[in-house]
Design an enzyme around this catalytic site. Structure first.
Site, PDB file in Angstrom:
ATOM      1  N   CYS A 114       0.721  -5.180  -0.453  1.00 44.13           N
ATOM      2  CA  CYS A 114       1.289  -4.804  -1.750  1.00 44.13           C
ATOM      3  C   CYS A 114       2.727  -5.314  -1.731  1.00 44.13           C
ATOM      4  O   CYS A 114       3.212  -5.773  -0.703  1.00 44.13           O
ATOM      5  CB  CYS A 114       1.353  -3.287  -1.927  1.00 44.13           C
ATOM      6  SG  CYS A 114      -0.242  -2.500  -2.173  1.00 44.13           S
ATOM      7  N   VAL A 130      -7.493   1.394  -0.919  1.00 45.82           N
ATOM      8  CA  VAL A 130      -8.040   2.740  -0.771  1.00 45.82           C
ATOM      9  C   VAL A 130      -7.885   3.453  -2.119  1.00 45.82           C
ATOM     10  O   VAL A 130      -6.790   3.471  -2.682  1.00 45.82           O
ATOM     11  CB  VAL A 130      -7.292   3.514   0.338  1.00 45.82           C
ATOM     12  CG1 VAL A 130      -7.840   4.929   0.474  1.00 45.82           C
ATOM     13  CG2 VAL A 130      -7.390   2.770   1.665  1.00 45.82           C
ATOM     14  N   GLY A 168       0.990  -0.753   2.597  1.00 43.48           N
ATOM     15  CA  GLY A 168       0.345  -0.530   3.886  1.00 43.48           C
ATOM     16  C   GLY A 168      -0.891   0.331   3.813  1.00 43.48           C
ATOM     17  O   GLY A 168      -1.316   0.759   2.735  1.00 43.48           O
ATOM     18  N   GLU A 169      -1.438   0.578   4.972  1.00 44.93           N
ATOM     19  CA  GLU A 169      -2.631   1.425   5.086  1.00 44.93           C
ATOM     20  C   GLU A 169      -2.358   2.466   6.158  1.00 44.93           C
ATOM     21  O   GLU A 169      -1.935   2.132   7.260  1.00 44.93           O
ATOM     22  CB  GLU A 169      -3.867   0.610   5.521  1.00 44.93           C
ATOM     23  CG  GLU A 169      -4.044  -0.752   4.856  1.00 44.93           C
ATOM     24  CD  GLU A 169      -4.079  -0.730   3.357  1.00 44.93           C
ATOM     25  OE1 GLU A 169      -4.567   0.257   2.776  1.00 44.93           O
ATOM     26  OE2 GLU A 169      -3.584  -1.696   2.737  1.00 44.93           O
TER      27      GLU A 169
HETATM   28  N1  ASN Z   1      -2.723  -1.558  -0.389  1.00 48.30           N
HETATM   29  C1  ASN Z   1      -1.637  -0.901  -0.151  1.00 48.30           C
HETATM   30  O1  ASN Z   1      -0.740  -1.443   0.473  1.00 48.30           O
HETATM   31  C2  ASN Z   1      -1.458   0.521  -0.639  1.00 48.30           C
HETATM   32  C3  ASN Z   1      -2.601   1.447  -0.483  1.00 48.30           C
HETATM   33  N2  ASN Z   1      -3.090   1.532   0.842  1.00 48.30           N
HETATM   34  C4  ASN Z   1      -3.736   1.101  -1.444  1.00 48.30           C
HETATM   35  O2  ASN Z   1      -4.817   0.983  -1.068  1.00 48.30           O
HETATM   36  O3  ASN Z   1      -3.548   0.944  -2.589  1.00 48.30           O
END
Ligand code: ASN
EC number: 6.3.5.4
Length: 230
Positions: free
Chosen positions: A2, A54, A76-77
């Site tokens: 992101c 997610v 991030g995750e």
């Molecule tokens: N993708 C990311 O960086 C943010 C979060 N984990 C999402 O799934 O939206």
């Protein structure tokens, strides 16, 4: 992946400043084509370009605590978000996003929560109650983060340099495993594994243990992404 951009204490609440920050955040659009969001509080702005992984339906960012006094923008995750949520029984979650847990953990543990996170991340959190903020980057710097300072006294954070370099007087690559707190005005290392201070590893070489650790990491990633194991 992101894109995050946070501009804190810019001393300007005009529409022109907001538009400028939105324009700068768009420079990170390629990092997250699924959603663009911004939250402003007085002269502080937190923006997000989302690649939805997610909870694609309700996990758009910025994310908040229950009464929206704590705001976070995260790239991030968080692999252990379910486990962490289980520790936060008295909290009400508004989304299924893995990253919302950061706002609630902060309410319970203040900045000490960062080493409870298992994952890859860079984030900025604004506590609007006292207008303080923290920013942190994962242990080994998987997720990028840059930090800058404007001539007007503002502090900037961005996933890529291109969103802050034109408006900052100086900027740095945010060091992995570190946390910045506006209260102390400094960076400190939050990631302090015991082996940092060991000159010679004391644990004997154990290939089975290494294999098991890799397996565990792979399984938690598969679980997070709800993929069959790969
Ligand atoms: N993708 C990311 O960086 C943010 C979060 N984990 C999402 O799934 O939206």
């Amino acid at each position: 992946m992101c894109g995050i951009l946070a501009v804190l204490g810019v001393g300007d609440v005009s529409l022109a400043k907001r538009s400028r920050i939105i324009e700068l955040s768009r420079r990170l659009r390629h990092r997250g084509p699924d959603w663009s969001g911004i939250h402003s509080f007085e002269d502080c702005y937190l923006a997000h370009q989302r690649l939805a992984i997610v909870d694609p339906t309700s996990g758009d960012q910025p994310l908040y605590n229950e009464d929206k006094t704590v705001v976070v923008t995260v790239n991030g995750e968080i692999y252990n978000h379910e486990e962490l949520k289980a520790k936060l029984k008295s909290h009400q979650f508004q989304t299924g996003s893995d990253c919302e847990v950061i706002a609630h953990l902060y309410e319970e543990y203040r900045e000490e929560f960062v080493d409870m996170l298992d994952g890859m991340f860079s984030f900025v959190l604004l506590d609007t109650r006292d207008k303080s903020f923290i920013a942190a980057r994962d242990a080994i710097g998987i997720c990028p983060l840059y930090m800058g300072w404007g001539l007007d006294g503002s502090v900037w954070f961005s996933s890529e340099m291109k969103a802050l370099s034109d408006d900052c007087e100086r900027f740095i690559s945010f060091p992995p495993g570190h946390l910045y707190s506006s209260k102390t005005g400094g960076l400190r290392r939050w990631y302090n594994p015991p082996w940092f201070s060991e000159s010679i590893p004391s644990a004997p070489y154990d290939p089975l243990l290494i294999r098991e650790s890799f397996e565990k990491a792979r399984l938690s990633l598969c679980f997070l992404l709800q993929f069959p194991t790969f």
